[in-house]
Design a protein around this motif. Sequence first.
Motif, PDB file in Angstrom:
ATOM      1  N   LEU B  65       0.829  -1.211   0.000  1.00  0.00           N
ATOM      2  CA  LEU B  65       0.000   0.000   0.000  1.00  0.00           C
ATOM      3  C   LEU B  65       0.863   1.261   0.000  1.00  0.00           C
ATOM      4  N   VAL B  66       1.997   1.164   0.683  1.00  0.00           N
ATOM      5  CA  VAL B  66       2.934   2.304   0.656  1.00  0.00           C
ATOM      6  C   VAL B  66       3.411   2.535  -0.781  1.00  0.00           C
ATOM      7  N   VAL B  67       3.753   1.429  -1.465  1.00  0.00           N
ATOM      8  CA  VAL B  67       4.220   1.547  -2.853  1.00  0.00           C
ATOM      9  C   VAL B  67       3.105   2.105  -3.735  1.00  0.00           C
ATOM     10  N   LEU B  68       1.914   1.550  -3.567  1.00  0.00           N
ATOM     11  CA  LEU B  68       0.771   2.004  -4.375  1.00  0.00           C
ATOM     12  C   LEU B  68       0.569   3.514  -4.231  1.00  0.00           C
ATOM     13  N   GLY B  69       0.544   3.988  -2.997  1.00  0.00           N
ATOM     14  CA  GLY B  69       0.334   5.421  -2.751  1.00  0.00           C
ATOM     15  C   GLY B  69       1.488   6.253  -3.280  1.00  0.00           C
ATOM     16  N   ARG B 184      -2.897   1.223 -12.307  1.00  0.00           N
ATOM     17  CA  ARG B 184      -3.607   0.418 -11.300  1.00  0.00           C
ATOM     18  C   ARG B 184      -3.497  -1.086 -11.554  1.00  0.00           C
ATOM     19  N   PRO B 185      -3.714  -1.564 -12.803  1.00  0.00           N
ATOM     20  CA  PRO B 185      -3.542  -3.012 -13.030  1.00  0.00           C
ATOM     21  C   PRO B 185      -2.137  -3.494 -12.656  1.00  0.00           C
ATOM     22  N   LEU B 186      -1.119  -2.682 -13.005  1.00  0.00           N
ATOM     23  CA  LEU B 186       0.257  -3.079 -12.662  1.00  0.00           C
ATOM     24  C   LEU B 186       0.410  -3.221 -11.147  1.00  0.00           C
ATOM     25  N   VAL B 187      -0.184  -2.273 -10.425  1.00  0.00           N
ATOM     26  CA  VAL B 187      -0.053  -2.290  -8.971  1.00  0.00           C
ATOM     27  C   VAL B 187      -0.827  -3.476  -8.376  1.00  0.00           C
TER      28      VAL B 187
END
Lengths: 316, 261
Positions: B65-69, B184-187
């Motif tokens: 989630l840290v990476v996503l954000g 988003r799909p990559l994440v």
Amino acid sequence: MTAAIEVSDLRKRYGDVQALDGASLTVPEGSFFGLLGPNGAGKTTFINILVGLVRKSGGEARVFGHDVETDYQEARDAIGLAPQEFNVDRFFPIKEVLEHKAGYHGIPADEARERADDVLRRVGIYEKRNTRFDWLSGGMKRRFVLARALITEPDLLILDEPTAGVDVQLRRDLWNLITELNDNGTTILLTTHYIEEAERLCDEVAILDSGSVVEVASPEDLMDRGVDKITISFRESPTSAPALTAGNGHIEDVELVDGRLVVTARQGGVVAPDIVRELDREGHEIVDLDISRTSLEEVFVEMTEGQSSNIEGATQ
Amino acid sequence: MSYLPTGFKTLVRREILRFVRRPRNTFAPPFITNILYFSVFGVILGERIREISGVPYIVFILPGLVVLGAVSNAFENASFSIFHGRWNEYIHETLTSPLSYGQMVWAYIVSSATRGVIVGVLIAVLGLAIINPLYAASVGVSRPFYLVAFMLVITLLFASLGVAGGLWAEDFDDLTMMNQFILRPLVFFGGVFYSLSDIPPLLRDVSLMNPMIYMVNGVRYGFIGRAEVNPNLSLLVLLVLTGLVAALDVYLFKRGYGLTE
């Protein structure tokens, strides 16, 4: 002395449109130079190539000897641009926008703040310093883009239609300001649709048409190439137009209109005394004389109207 | 030339001030979204999943989630800033300045990466504030060097990609499209919510082609000290990739792609 702008065989093509077609021009350092031309003549493209907003297709362009592509940093540092379209950062109050612009040119933050206050006062919108650009009136917006061009104290100030859509008072304020800058050594390149503006302000003008420079001369020289009208009234009107031998070939037409003699001649002011002397010798008693000088606008229209069919569809 | 560092610093400052002065747009959305993520995926679903790779599920998803954000904010900031400047033409203020093309590009990258790092730290602090009392645990940072290194390189990489995206976009829909259909799909298929060891071999092989796997893996290594892929190799690959994308950005600026025609 290095020229402020030196351009040779400058070309720019947008798809099928040749916006600049081999334009060559030299703007001397310290001059007040006008760039005139009808819509689509290539004036804005010419300017945008100098500041890096358009890539040239061919030719060379230098600003104070710096090539606009290979030495682009030095060239851009010398230029202050007040463009025709408003391209101002809407996120920040106008004072901060000026500080940022100064910072991009390497001016330290403290000095940038002082300069921002100073130029806002000079253009008369200091009290709006904490307002965002979108909230300024049209006239204030025009003043602001000039302030943004001035904040870096440029050696070359480029004004693209600076008085388009502004009221008379603002126009005069701007004229006074840029004349003062020019008197202090700043080279000015001005494009304008108001020929009167160029006639009044510029030392030299270039007429650009269909992407080429068709003429470079002082406004005076250009006006001398147009024809003036000399209207002479007599105490007793002659029955027919006298044949004039004066004027050394400058006279193009002589006719009698409502009892007054109307002489069409180049450099009317120069030939008028000769005409008066000749008429006097022949016994005509002159009671009034009026010289209607051709305007730069008339000369401009004459020089560019033949090209108008090529202008349609061209990108400015 | 002495003016160059001042110019670079000014553009970085301008770019950072632009997002810092709008905390409702910048920091509130990831704050709210991640409270939802931690609540639903961590607390509610975590009750059923319990442990994954030997740690509570909520601890497992925290690095993801840290990476996503972080990466989505770095990407969005750079692409929006460039595109909005093009759309309203105020990017001309930068383009007509004596900044070099490299300085312009790196100013946009550094400032956007800064936003990514700030958002990443915000999510990490939020996550740890929820996890530690909930599990009476003391989850912290196991490998600080790797955490910092990965956070820097992934935000720089996505800021660089955002610059290219901002130059490419023709309208605001393109910005949304890049985020929704690519990022988003990559994440989501990048190992944020699952472990590579829990999926079929074929899917695992496909997943390894997703660069996000290496980013999530690296940040997870920084937090909990466990990695499914060699973190040094991941770091090296990401660094090279960042350098290549940043070089592409400078080239595009120099060519005037999306800027001067």
